[in-house]
Design a protein around this motif. Sequence first.
Motif, PDB file in Angstrom:
ATOM      1  N   THR A  81       0.916  -1.127   0.000  1.00 14.68           N
ATOM      2  CA  THR A  81       0.000   0.000   0.000  1.00 14.68           C
ATOM      3  C   THR A  81       0.960   1.182   0.000  1.00 14.68           C
ATOM      4  O   THR A  81       2.139   0.994   0.267  1.00 14.68           O
ATOM      5  N   GLU A 115       1.279   4.470   1.510  1.00 18.35           N
ATOM      6  CA  GLU A 115       1.507   5.579   2.444  1.00 18.35           C
ATOM      7  C   GLU A 115       2.973   6.016   2.451  1.00 18.35           C
ATOM      8  O   GLU A 115       3.284   7.202   2.334  1.00 18.35           O
ATOM      9  N   ARG A 174       1.249  -8.158  -1.524  1.00 16.17           N
ATOM     10  CA  ARG A 174       1.149  -8.564  -0.116  1.00 16.17           C
ATOM     11  C   ARG A 174       1.387 -10.063  -0.030  1.00 16.17           C
ATOM     12  O   ARG A 174       0.684 -10.836  -0.683  1.00 16.17           O
ATOM     13  N   GLU A 209       0.413 -12.648   1.417  1.00 15.53           N
ATOM     14  CA  GLU A 209      -0.709 -13.111   2.243  1.00 15.53           C
ATOM     15  C   GLU A 209      -0.447 -14.545   2.685  1.00 15.53           C
ATOM     16  O   GLU A 209      -0.049 -15.390   1.876  1.00 15.53           O
ATOM     17  N   ILE A 243      -9.985 -12.227  -4.760  1.00 15.41           N
ATOM     18  CA  ILE A 243     -10.412 -12.038  -3.366  1.00 15.41           C
ATOM     19  C   ILE A 243      -9.224 -11.831  -2.434  1.00 15.41           C
ATOM     20  O   ILE A 243      -9.178 -10.864  -1.682  1.00 15.41           O
ATOM     21  N   ARG A 244      -8.287 -12.759  -2.453  1.00 11.68           N
ATOM     22  CA  ARG A 244      -7.078 -12.555  -1.652  1.00 11.68           C
ATOM     23  C   ARG A 244      -5.875 -12.871  -2.519  1.00 11.68           C
ATOM     24  O   ARG A 244      -5.557 -14.020  -2.779  1.00 11.68           O
ATOM     25  N   LEU A 245      -5.237 -11.792  -2.980  1.00  2.00           N
ATOM     26  CA  LEU A 245      -4.164 -11.920  -3.956  1.00  2.00           C
ATOM     27  C   LEU A 245      -2.835 -11.559  -3.324  1.00  2.00           C
ATOM     28  O   LEU A 245      -2.797 -10.791  -2.351  1.00  2.00           O
ATOM     29  N   HIS A 296      -5.444   9.182  -1.149  1.00  2.00           N
ATOM     30  CA  HIS A 296      -4.722   9.717   0.011  1.00  2.00           C
ATOM     31  C   HIS A 296      -5.007  11.206   0.098  1.00  2.00           C
ATOM     32  O   HIS A 296      -4.689  11.947  -0.825  1.00  2.00           O
ATOM     33  N   VAL A 320     -15.046  -5.062   0.988  1.00  2.00           N
ATOM     34  CA  VAL A 320     -14.819  -4.585  -0.379  1.00  2.00           C
ATOM     35  C   VAL A 320     -14.396  -3.125  -0.449  1.00  2.00           C
ATOM     36  O   VAL A 320     -14.311  -2.553  -1.535  1.00  2.00           O
ATOM     37  N   THR A 331     -12.361   0.122   2.280  1.00  2.00           N
ATOM     38  CA  THR A 331     -12.083   0.633   3.619  1.00  2.00           C
ATOM     39  C   THR A 331     -11.653   2.087   3.523  1.00  2.00           C
ATOM     40  O   THR A 331     -11.001   2.482   2.562  1.00  2.00           O
ATOM     41  N   HIS A 360      -9.844   5.027   6.073  1.00  2.00           N
ATOM     42  CA  HIS A 360      -9.115   5.139   7.338  1.00  2.00           C
ATOM     43  C   HIS A 360      -8.870   6.592   7.708  1.00  2.00           C
ATOM     44  O   HIS A 360      -8.422   7.381   6.873  1.00  2.00           O
ATOM     45  N   CYS A 418      -6.909   7.840   4.174  1.00  2.00           N
ATOM     46  CA  CYS A 418      -6.691   7.081   2.954  1.00  2.00           C
ATOM     47  C   CYS A 418      -7.812   6.069   2.837  1.00  2.00           C
ATOM     48  O   CYS A 418      -8.427   5.696   3.837  1.00  2.00           O
ATOM     49  N   TYR A 419      -8.118   5.704   1.619  1.00  2.00           N
ATOM     50  CA  TYR A 419      -9.205   4.734   1.406  1.00  2.00           C
ATOM     51  C   TYR A 419      -8.964   3.952   0.137  1.00  2.00           C
ATOM     52  O   TYR A 419      -8.418   4.464  -0.837  1.00  2.00           O
ATOM     53  N   ARG A 428     -11.578  -7.024  -5.522  1.00  2.00           N
ATOM     54  CA  ARG A 428     -12.652  -7.657  -4.750  1.00  2.00           C
ATOM     55  C   ARG A 428     -14.013  -7.125  -5.187  1.00  2.00           C
ATOM     56  O   ARG A 428     -15.021  -7.805  -5.051  1.00  2.00           O
TER      57      ARG A 428
HETATM   58  N1  A5A Z   1      -3.946   2.309   2.286  1.00  2.00           N
HETATM   59  C1  A5A Z   1      -5.245   1.820   2.600  1.00  2.00           C
HETATM   60  C2  A5A Z   1      -6.252   2.333   1.637  1.00  2.00           C
HETATM   61  C3  A5A Z   1      -5.244   0.308   2.611  1.00  2.00           C
HETATM   62  O1  A5A Z   1      -4.274  -0.310   2.214  1.00  2.00           O
HETATM   63  N2  A5A Z   1      -6.341  -0.260   3.089  1.00  2.00           N
HETATM   64  S1  A5A Z   1      -6.598  -1.836   3.140  1.00  2.00           S
HETATM   65  O2  A5A Z   1      -5.446  -2.538   3.600  1.00  2.00           O
HETATM   66  O3  A5A Z   1      -7.790  -2.019   3.929  1.00  2.00           O
HETATM   67  O4  A5A Z   1      -6.892  -2.272   1.677  1.00  2.00           O
HETATM   68  C4  A5A Z   1      -7.933  -1.654   0.947  1.00  2.00           C
HETATM   69  C5  A5A Z   1      -8.860  -2.680   0.370  1.00  2.00           C
HETATM   70  O5  A5A Z   1      -8.147  -3.533  -0.520  1.00  2.00           O
HETATM   71  C6  A5A Z   1      -9.467  -3.620   1.395  1.00  2.00           C
HETATM   72  O6  A5A Z   1     -10.618  -3.073   1.979  1.00  2.00           O
HETATM   73  C7  A5A Z   1      -9.804  -4.828   0.541  1.00  2.00           C
HETATM   74  O7  A5A Z   1     -11.068  -4.659  -0.074  1.00  2.00           O
HETATM   75  C8  A5A Z   1      -8.727  -4.829  -0.521  1.00  2.00           C
HETATM   76  N3  A5A Z   1      -7.657  -5.812  -0.252  1.00  2.00           N
HETATM   77  C9  A5A Z   1      -6.811  -5.851   0.799  1.00  2.00           C
HETATM   78  N4  A5A Z   1      -5.961  -6.910   0.712  1.00  2.00           N
HETATM   79  C10 A5A Z   1      -6.285  -7.551  -0.440  1.00  2.00           C
HETATM   80  C11 A5A Z   1      -5.781  -8.728  -1.105  1.00  2.00           C
HETATM   81  N5  A5A Z   1      -4.750  -9.417  -0.601  1.00  2.00           N
HETATM   82  N6  A5A Z   1      -6.373  -9.098  -2.263  1.00  2.00           N
HETATM   83  C12 A5A Z   1      -7.396  -8.383  -2.779  1.00  2.00           C
HETATM   84  N7  A5A Z   1      -7.901  -7.291  -2.197  1.00  2.00           N
HETATM   85  C13 A5A Z   1      -7.362  -6.872  -1.044  1.00  2.00           C
END
Ligand code: A5A
Length: 478
Positions: free
Chosen positions: A113, A115, A144, A146, A154-156, A166, A229, A231, A233, A261-262, A267
């Motif tokens: 992300t 920031e 990430r 994960e 969904i989770r990549l 931001h 889906v 966020t 912050h 940030c959002y 997803r």
């Molecule tokens: N900097 C802030 C915006 C941020 O990183 N927020 S977050 O970590 O919550 O990620 C924003 C959105 O990305 C999450 O609400 C989610 O919908 C999506 N997201 C997070 N991790 C993900 C992943 N591994 N794969 C797909 N989508 C993901």
Amino acid sequence: MAEQEKEAGLPLKENFSEWYNELLMKGEVMDVRYPVKGLYVWFPFGFNIRRNVYDIIRRLLDKDHQETLFPLLIPENEFMKEAEHIKGFEEEVYWVTHGGTSPLEVKLALRPTSETSIYPMYKLWVRSHVDLPLKLYQIVNTFRYETKHTRPLIRLREITSFKEAHTVHATWEDAAAQVDEAISIYTEFYRKLAVPVLASKRPEWDKFPGADYTIATDALMPDGRTLQVGTAHHLGDNFAKTFDITYEDAEGEQVYAHQTCYGISERSIAALISIHGDDKGLVLPPAVAPVQVVIIPIIFKESGNVLAACGDVMTRLEQAGLRAKMDASDIRPGAKYYKWEMRGVPVRLEIGPRDLKNNAAMLVRRDTGEKIQVSLENIVDELSTLLERIHEDLYQKARTSMYEHVFECSDLGEIREKISKGIAKIFWCGSKECGLKLEDDVGAGILGIPTEQTKDCNGRCLVCDSDASVQVYVARTY
Ligand code: A5A
Ligand code: ZN
């Protein structure tokens, strides 16, 4: 893929996980065969859906945000500045350690992300209160590592479509208003995908690392689990202090800025595909369908007139800005229907010799199967109205279904039973101790306090029996 192989059909949607994986392949959304875990490939058709979806979010943000693009690589020293933030992400970061065969002097993080990529520049850009608010966004890939079960869209591990905004504000209150604004933008965005969402304030232990608080939007998936889906912050002045982002206020004093940030990701596409799809494949809301209308000429012996009429309709639809496609290939009609149903085309338009005699065409809705005969004269208007109705019906159906799966529960046993189907709504005193105990007991997460409490709430915490003035959502989550 061979046509026969594709025609083998989908698993039933009630077997959600198998259905979902097959649908991504057969509907040509994502190819899941890329040889790195957590990384997937967009098929051109899926990428077309993505483009339509991201056009919508761009249009919404462009009203008062500006799009930008920051580097993918973040130097270790910047990345390590914000203690809470590092703690939240250190297990998920990929590091670039070498340039060719030489070790780098400063390791580089692949942004999980942005920031820590953006804020060193904000320090340089933000000078005075007249520069504020500053609202930028970018649509990029983020990485990430994960450790939870990875799933396409969904989770990549490489999030390919991370939209992150931001913003910088003068005061804490201005930033709080921006968080609310972000949630309303996301709610509108999802409304345009015909996806209903629930917004709630995440509990303390589930907020974004480095934030004062987090508000999230969740969609309810067909298997009863929720998917976060989006966020938003409130970052307070936490990052401003770390990255020294200050501005000169009206009195000439240097003061710390306040930030938000959002973000959303693909997803959003997982949710729209899962919520609307059925046993026959994708069901796409017209706003994002790469093909909105497929025209099928019904040809027997003499085909000339039918083909000409279809071509004429096609031209008129395109001129009206509709995404139409004519399928005059010589595969049998059954196979054609199968193919376009699998791809979620909202309306099939058929013209045969008999229709032509009546100066008419047949419209078939993908979502309901309903057949509607229309005159060729008003076909453009009829179709435009029908596409709008389809969108509205998809949304209302999904919305009704979502609220039918929100259950008010009054004891732990009831929660356990209901969260196998959907979301439990319960009283909770707000203490972390009770929250964690509850999550542990029922094997599900507290999503948070709904941003709109539906009624004056007064009850007793289901864990400790003390007064509770708010209700919270509890659900099994992705
Ligand atoms: N900097 C802030 C915006 C941020 O990183 N927020 S977050 O970590 O919550 O990620 C924003 C959105 O990305 C999450 O609400 C989610 O919908 C999506 N997201 C997070 N991790 C993900 C992943 N591994 N794969 C797909 N989508 C993901
Ligand atoms: Zn309690």
